[in-house]
Scaffold this active site. Structure first.
Site, PDB file in Angstrom:
ATOM      1  N   ASP A   1       5.032   1.048  13.752  1.00 22.73           N
ATOM      2  CA  ASP A   1       4.357   0.581  12.542  1.00 22.73           C
ATOM      3  C   ASP A   1       2.944   0.116  12.895  1.00 22.73           C
ATOM      4  OD1 ASP A   1       4.073  -0.187   9.878  1.00 22.73           O
ATOM      5  OD2 ASP A   1       4.922  -2.178  10.218  1.00 22.73           O
ATOM      6  N   HIS A   2       1.949   0.656  12.217  1.00 23.18           N
ATOM      7  CA  HIS A   2       0.545   0.247  12.392  1.00 23.18           C
ATOM      8  C   HIS A   2       0.048   0.379  13.829  1.00 23.18           C
ATOM      9  CE1 HIS A   2      -0.265  -1.105   8.325  1.00 23.18           C
ATOM     10  NE2 HIS A   2       0.894  -1.721   8.314  1.00 23.18           N
TER      11      HIS A   2
ATOM     12  N   SER B   1       6.381  -3.102  15.164  1.00 24.23           N
ATOM     13  CA  SER B   1       4.942  -3.326  15.227  1.00 24.23           C
ATOM     14  C   SER B   1       4.526  -3.457  16.691  1.00 24.23           C
ATOM     15  CB  SER B   1       4.576  -4.604  14.475  1.00 24.23           C
ATOM     16  OG  SER B   1       5.129  -5.731  15.149  1.00 24.23           O
TER      17      SER B   1
ATOM     18  N   ILE C   1       9.675  -2.688   4.702  1.00 27.94           N
ATOM     19  CA  ILE C   1      10.162  -4.023   4.361  1.00 27.94           C
ATOM     20  C   ILE C   1      10.230  -4.849   5.635  1.00 27.94           C
ATOM     21  CG2 ILE C   1      12.101  -5.345   3.409  1.00 27.94           C
ATOM     22  CD1 ILE C   1      12.783  -2.715   1.808  1.00 27.94           C
TER      23      ILE C   1
ATOM     24  N   ASP D   1      -2.846   3.931  12.357  1.00 30.29           N
ATOM     25  CA  ASP D   1      -3.530   3.240  11.261  1.00 30.29           C
ATOM     26  C   ASP D   1      -5.014   3.117  11.581  1.00 30.29           C
ATOM     27  OD1 ASP D   1      -4.414   1.770   9.173  1.00 30.29           O
ATOM     28  OD2 ASP D   1      -3.143   0.022   9.537  1.00 30.29           O
TER      29      ASP D   1
ATOM     30  N   HIS E   1       3.422   0.591   2.191  1.00 31.82           N
ATOM     31  CA  HIS E   1       3.484  -0.584   3.064  1.00 31.82           C
ATOM     32  C   HIS E   1       3.436  -1.851   2.209  1.00 31.82           C
ATOM     33  CE1 HIS E   1       2.593   1.137   7.206  1.00 31.82           C
ATOM     34  NE2 HIS E   1       2.589   2.190   6.409  1.00 31.82           N
ATOM     35  N   GLY E   2       3.690  -2.989   2.848  1.00 29.90           N
ATOM     36  CA  GLY E   2       3.557  -4.275   2.155  1.00 29.90           C
ATOM     37  C   GLY E   2       4.442  -4.383   0.932  1.00 29.90           C
TER      38      GLY E   2
ATOM     39  N   HIS F   1       0.443  -6.915   2.455  1.00 31.75           N
ATOM     40  CA  HIS F   1       1.238  -7.380   3.583  1.00 31.75           C
ATOM     41  C   HIS F   1       1.523  -8.878   3.479  1.00 31.75           C
ATOM     42  CE1 HIS F   1      -0.482  -3.706   5.711  1.00 31.75           C
ATOM     43  NE2 HIS F   1       0.819  -3.530   5.755  1.00 31.75           N
TER      44      HIS F   1
ATOM     45  N   GLU G   1      -2.806   6.617   7.202  1.00 33.55           N
ATOM     46  CA  GLU G   1      -3.058   5.801   6.008  1.00 33.55           C
ATOM     47  C   GLU G   1      -4.456   6.058   5.455  1.00 33.55           C
ATOM     48  OE1 GLU G   1      -3.014   1.115   4.518  1.00 33.55           O
ATOM     49  OE2 GLU G   1      -1.961   1.702   6.341  1.00 33.55           O
TER      50      GLU G   1
END
Length: 311
Positions: A82-83, A50, A257, A104, A213-214, A180, A134
């Site tokens: 990620d994101h 992240s 994860i 994202d 995700h999440g 999330h 996304e």
């Protein structure tokens, strides 16, 4: 083996009816636990960072520790952002050796999401990297992502074909009921994925890799260990493993994860200090946390992802 993109990983996963785990990393212990578990099970793996992890550990440390993992194992490893919230962070990751990035822009208006996703895809493809975008918005809190329940929305299948044609991204994260963080659902709730939305997306995008995700399940063993040693996580509830496995057997090629791993690390450290309050050597308590993270990855690969033996 050098770092790889997710292109070949996802093609094999789609055809084989399994998903590749995308595990969030923050430090050396996470990287070791994840890659050792996957190497033992001969599973491909995505190590993802992240923006918060990058700020915490910095590019040179993260990238070079991941490269060390490629030398210590014999499995395909992709390094993924990620994101990513902007073109600039995606570009910076690609320029620093990431093989995959997520832009994202799901919280932005549809046309802005398309514009930004296409810009990132064009740059990434020119550098040999791949892009995830996304559609739809997940609720919950994870690092810089913070979306209230009433702001979340399921992916609209009517938009997916137009979105893919106009952006050229390589995979698509959709919102079908995951969330999330560890506190996804309230006690008494019955978490259910909207597999009907997934089925409709698959019908409209045949052969295209989908991402969830999440997807942490919040393993109660580690919640219990944390609570027994001074924690307060009695309301932590996640997505049932069997629902995630059903998604993995469909078109879901990547399952993220993160929270489960944090719980495992925290449980190991809390338990260690409860049993050995006199210890002060980080190698001792971080080693126990690392062992629990590795145990969680083993379980996910076999019981959720189905990626064991697929490297």
């Amino acid at each position: 083996m050098p770092l790889v993109t997710t292109t070949d990983m996802f093609k094999k996963a789609y055809d084989g009816g399994y998903a590749v785990g995308a595990f969030n990393i923050n430090n050396m212990e996470f990287i070791q636990a994840i890659t050792e578990a996957c190497d033992e099970l001969k599973s491909p793996v995505i190590l993802q960072c992240s923006q918060g992890a990058i700020k915490y550990a910095q590019f040179p440390y993260l990238v070079n520790m991941v490269k060390a993992a490629t030398e210590a194992t014999s499995i395909p490893i992709a390094l993924h952002l990620d994101h990513g919230a902007s073109f600039e962070i995606c570009k910076e990751c690609i320029d620093n050796g990431f093989t995959s990035v997520m832009i994202d822009a799901s919280s932005k208006p549809y046309e802005e999401n398309i514009e930004l996703s296409k810009k990132v895809a064009d740059y990434a493809h020119s550098k040999g990297a791949v892009v995830e975008a996304e559609l739809g918005t997940l609720s919950g809190v994870e690092d810089d992502v913070n979306v209230a329940d009433d702001a979340a929305q399921y992916t609209n299948p009517d938009q997916v074909e137009d979105f893919m044609k106009r952006t050229g991204v390589d995979s698509l994260a959709i919102a079908i009921g995951t969330s999330h963080g560890a506190f996804k659902f309230k006690p008494g709730q019955d978490p259910k994925l909207r597999l009907d939305i997934l089925e409709e997306v698959v019908r409209r995008l045949p052969g295209f890799p989908i991402v969830l995700h999440g997807s942490s399940a919040v393993p109660q063993k580690f919640v219990g260990i944390i609570n027994e040693n001074g924690g307060a996580m009695k309301d932590a509830i996640g997505i049932p493993d069997e629902q995630l496995r059903a998604a993995a057997k469909s078109a879901v090629c990547k399952i993220n994860i993160d929270s489960d791993l944090r719980l495992g690390m925290t449980a190991g450290i809390r338990q260690h200090f409860a049993e050995h309050p006199e210890h002060f050597d980080p190698r001792q308590y971080l080693g126990d946390g690392r062992a629990y993270v590795k145990e969680i990855v083993h379980d996910k690969v076999i019981n959720v992802l189905g990626s064991d033996g697929k490297a």
